[in-house]
Every structure is written in structure tokens, then in C-alpha cells.
Design an enzyme around this catalytic site. Sequence first.
Site, PDB file in Angstrom:
ATOM      1  N   ASP A  26       1.498  -0.885   8.499  1.00 39.18           N
ATOM      2  CA  ASP A  26       1.473   0.532   8.122  1.00 39.18           C
ATOM      3  C   ASP A  26       2.758   1.202   8.565  1.00 39.18           C
ATOM      4  O   ASP A  26       3.352   0.812   9.580  1.00 39.18           O
ATOM      5  CB  ASP A  26       0.276   1.238   8.758  1.00 39.18           C
ATOM      6  CG  ASP A  26      -1.044   0.835   8.119  1.00 39.18           C
ATOM      7  OD1 ASP A  26      -1.044   0.500   6.913  1.00 39.18           O
ATOM      8  OD2 ASP A  26      -2.076   0.876   8.811  1.00 39.18           O
ATOM      9  N   ASP A  41      -2.271   1.717   0.631  1.00 35.76           N
ATOM     10  CA  ASP A  41      -3.331   2.685   0.923  1.00 35.76           C
ATOM     11  C   ASP A  41      -3.210   3.908   0.017  1.00 35.76           C
ATOM     12  O   ASP A  41      -4.215   4.451  -0.446  1.00 35.76           O
ATOM     13  CB  ASP A  41      -3.260   3.145   2.380  1.00 35.76           C
ATOM     14  CG  ASP A  41      -3.450   2.013   3.377  1.00 35.76           C
ATOM     15  OD1 ASP A  41      -4.120   1.020   3.046  1.00 35.76           O
ATOM     16  OD2 ASP A  41      -2.916   2.131   4.492  1.00 35.76           O
TER      17      ASP A  41
END
Length: 166
Positions: A125, A143
Site C-alpha cells: 500500500d 483498492d
Amino acid sequence: MWLLRLLKETGWHWWWLILLFIMLDQASKQWVLHAIPYQGSIPLLPVFELAHVYNRGAAFSFLSNAGGWQRWFFTGIAVVISIVIAIWLSRVGRAQQKLSLALALVLAGAIGNLIDRVIYGYVIDMLHVFYKDWSYPVFNLADSVIFIGAVLLIWDSFSSKPEVKA
């Protein structure tokens, strides 16, 4: 071959879009791996930075400290969901562009994060939004496209006209 039939029936442009988002997601993750030290960040705006963190769990780091079994559990879920969405996408009519786009985005994001889980055992991330003491969980491009696809799915479910059966 079933894969070639799936691609033809669905429409090639959706698979090119899926491939494009997977490549962008993976390229952004590779850039972060090489440009930002683990748990480091690069401030870009007063409320946004590029960061380098790992998520061993699911959304919002759910089960991230579960001891390792979650890697294969979430990998299995992602594989099943990806197969279901690919089949669904192959059966959507060409007139249902919004639904097709939504499914393509969700599938691209699911595969992008699935690649991370298989290769690394976690998802990389890097996008971090915050304000003063508030911080949204760090996320990635995969995402983001999953979220946009989910919003489009919800919108499509409320805006689609029901089919009239004769």
C-alpha cells in the site's frame, strides 16, 4: 479453448482495460518498493503522502496479525471472486456498459492485490490521506479501482431498468 471464447464473448476492450489497471497497479507498487524505504513516506500535499507499508490482512488491515494463515485464506477468496467476476463479465450483455466497467474495475483490482499476496504474502500500500490527528488507512491503486467499481455496481443496481419478460 475456453479462455479465448471468454475473451471474445465479453469484448476485448474490457480485458485490455483490466490489463492496463493491473499493470499500472503493479508498476506503482514496484516504484514504491524501490523508491521509498519500508514505513517511509514522501509528503506531496498537507493532507496526502506516498508511503510504503504492507497489509497482511484484508480491508483496513482486518486480520493482519492473525499469524500467517490469512495469506492463503485471502488468496483463495480473491481467486474465487476473480473467477466469479470474470464469468459474470463474460455473460453481461454489450448494452450494459456501466455494469461491464464496474466488473472490469473490481476484477482488475482483485487481481492486482492477488498478485501481491501470491508473490510477497502481503499487499503493498502507498496512498495515504490524513488530516491533523485523523488518518485514513493506507491503500493502493488496486483498492481504488475496486472501490470505484463497487460504487458503479451500486449505481448500476439502482439505475438499471428491470428487464421485461414476455
